[in-house]
Design a protein around this motif. Sequence first.
Motif, PDB file in Angstrom:
ATOM      1  N   THR A  63       0.850  -1.186   0.000  1.00  0.00           N
ATOM      2  CA  THR A  63       0.000   0.000   0.000  1.00  0.00           C
ATOM      3  C   THR A  63       0.887   1.237   0.000  1.00  0.00           C
ATOM      4  OG1 THR A  63      -1.750  -1.130   1.227  1.00  0.00           O
ATOM      5  CG2 THR A  63      -1.788   1.277   1.244  1.00  0.00           C
ATOM      6  N   TYR A  64       0.587   2.175  -0.899  1.00  0.00           N
ATOM      7  CA  TYR A  64       1.358   3.401  -1.011  1.00  0.00           C
ATOM      8  C   TYR A  64       0.806   4.474  -0.072  1.00  0.00           C
ATOM      9  CZ  TYR A  64       3.827   1.909  -5.263  1.00  0.00           C
ATOM     10  OH  TYR A  64       4.630   1.268  -6.170  1.00  0.00           O
ATOM     11  N   GLU A  65       1.710   5.241   0.500  1.00  0.00           N
ATOM     12  CA  GLU A  65       1.318   6.367   1.335  1.00  0.00           C
ATOM     13  C   GLU A  65       0.707   7.461   0.457  1.00  0.00           C
ATOM     14  OE1 GLU A  65       4.277   9.341   3.153  1.00  0.00           O
ATOM     15  OE2 GLU A  65       3.877   7.955   4.815  1.00  0.00           O
ATOM     16  N   GLY A  66      -0.425   7.968   0.834  1.00  0.00           N
ATOM     17  CA  GLY A  66      -1.024   9.079   0.110  1.00  0.00           C
ATOM     18  C   GLY A  66      -1.949   8.676  -1.024  1.00  0.00           C
ATOM     19  N   GLY A 111      -3.593   3.448  -5.226  1.00  0.00           N
ATOM     20  CA  GLY A 111      -2.888   3.390  -3.957  1.00  0.00           C
ATOM     21  C   GLY A 111      -2.325   2.041  -3.569  1.00  0.00           C
ATOM     22  N   ARG A 112      -2.493   1.046  -4.436  1.00  0.00           N
ATOM     23  CA  ARG A 112      -1.933  -0.276  -4.175  1.00  0.00           C
ATOM     24  C   ARG A 112      -0.945  -0.605  -5.284  1.00  0.00           C
ATOM     25  NH1 ARG A 112      -5.067  -3.423  -0.907  1.00  0.00           N
ATOM     26  NH2 ARG A 112      -3.161  -4.672  -0.701  1.00  0.00           N
ATOM     27  N   GLY A 113      -0.004  -1.512  -5.009  1.00  0.00           N
ATOM     28  CA  GLY A 113       0.969  -1.860  -6.031  1.00  0.00           C
ATOM     29  C   GLY A 113       1.639  -3.189  -5.746  1.00  0.00           C
ATOM     30  N   GLY A 122      10.368   6.526  -4.446  1.00  0.00           N
ATOM     31  CA  GLY A 122      10.438   7.619  -3.488  1.00  0.00           C
ATOM     32  C   GLY A 122       9.227   7.748  -2.584  1.00  0.00           C
ATOM     33  N   ILE A 123       8.174   6.965  -2.825  1.00  0.00           N
ATOM     34  CA  ILE A 123       6.954   7.030  -2.023  1.00  0.00           C
ATOM     35  C   ILE A 123       6.982   5.928  -0.969  1.00  0.00           C
ATOM     36  CG2 ILE A 123       4.429   7.045  -2.073  1.00  0.00           C
ATOM     37  CD1 ILE A 123       4.604   7.615  -5.089  1.00  0.00           C
ATOM     38  N   ALA A 124       6.692   6.283   0.264  1.00  0.00           N
ATOM     39  CA  ALA A 124       6.676   5.288   1.333  1.00  0.00           C
ATOM     40  C   ALA A 124       5.587   4.256   1.085  1.00  0.00           C
ATOM     41  CB  ALA A 124       6.453   5.972   2.677  1.00  0.00           C
ATOM     42  N   VAL A 125       5.914   2.985   1.348  1.00  0.00           N
ATOM     43  CA  VAL A 125       4.948   1.890   1.173  1.00  0.00           C
ATOM     44  C   VAL A 125       4.946   0.999   2.413  1.00  0.00           C
ATOM     45  CG1 VAL A 125       5.155   1.837  -1.349  1.00  0.00           C
ATOM     46  CG2 VAL A 125       6.651   0.383   0.040  1.00  0.00           C
TER      47      VAL A 125
END
Length: 292
Positions: free
Chosen positions: A215-218, A244-246, A269-272
């Motif tokens: 799950t990605y932050e934001g 928002g998912r990956g 670069g995105i918190a997960v």
Amino acid sequence: MPSAHLTDRGVVKVSGEDAKTFLDGLVTCDMDKITSQRARLGALLTPQGKILFDFMVFEAPPEIGGGYFLDVMKVFAPDLAKRLGFYKLRAKVAVEDKSDMLAVVAGWDAPPPADEAGLVTEDPRLAALGWRAIVAAEDAAEFTTASAEDYHARRIALGIPEGGRDFLFGDAFPHEALMDQLHGVDFDKGCYVGQEVVSRMQHRGTARTRIVPATYEGGFAAEAGVEVTAGDKILGKTGTGARGRGLLMIRLDRAADALAAGETIRAGGIAVVLDKPEWIGFPFPGEIEQRA
């Protein structure tokens, strides 16, 4: 009943009196477990055990001509047909790319259509994915009540990878692509191309790299193919993402070390946050720390 025409999928037909034994000596799934009501995830591997093509194998009943239909990424259908032709030798089989005549549709949250619609089966990878069917191309519009993007968002949220999207063909082993978790490899069947390597990975437990859902932050998701990092270490690369998912192809040991050290895992670069689905059976990064 949401259903979508998967326009990126094609169909290769393998028919003839030797079709079953021909495919059984090549692909990772056990052809004895495939019926006209039950498809199976499978793959054709390199001799070194890496995935050349992944697909779902449908069987047509004898009353409509029989044969096997391989649901594969459409751009690779001609290559798959050509590759199978290389192995044909004296086998009494015919291999045909039927992508212009047939279409693949998928639906969820409702029972599948009647068999008269085409070749219909519960998705062989995970029941929560719903059903899947091969239909005449001209009938595909009848099943379009949702978009292919809706289908892929659901697939990604459930943690299910697909070749050509979440890993490169010729670059990943079946274990890395979770085929061992999704009924795509039968370890008790006879020989097939690449079997020795795959069996060795299974018995030795040497699959250190795996695709895992996150799950990605934001609420945003990174594009596919960018680095997954923790601190100054590279853990792997991203697969597809949506809403928002990956999916991430990462080294499990490096991810576990990062989490134990309190480091944040980032994708592009995105918190997960790594999410373990109930159907995954291998040790997941962070499990021991979460239980302590």
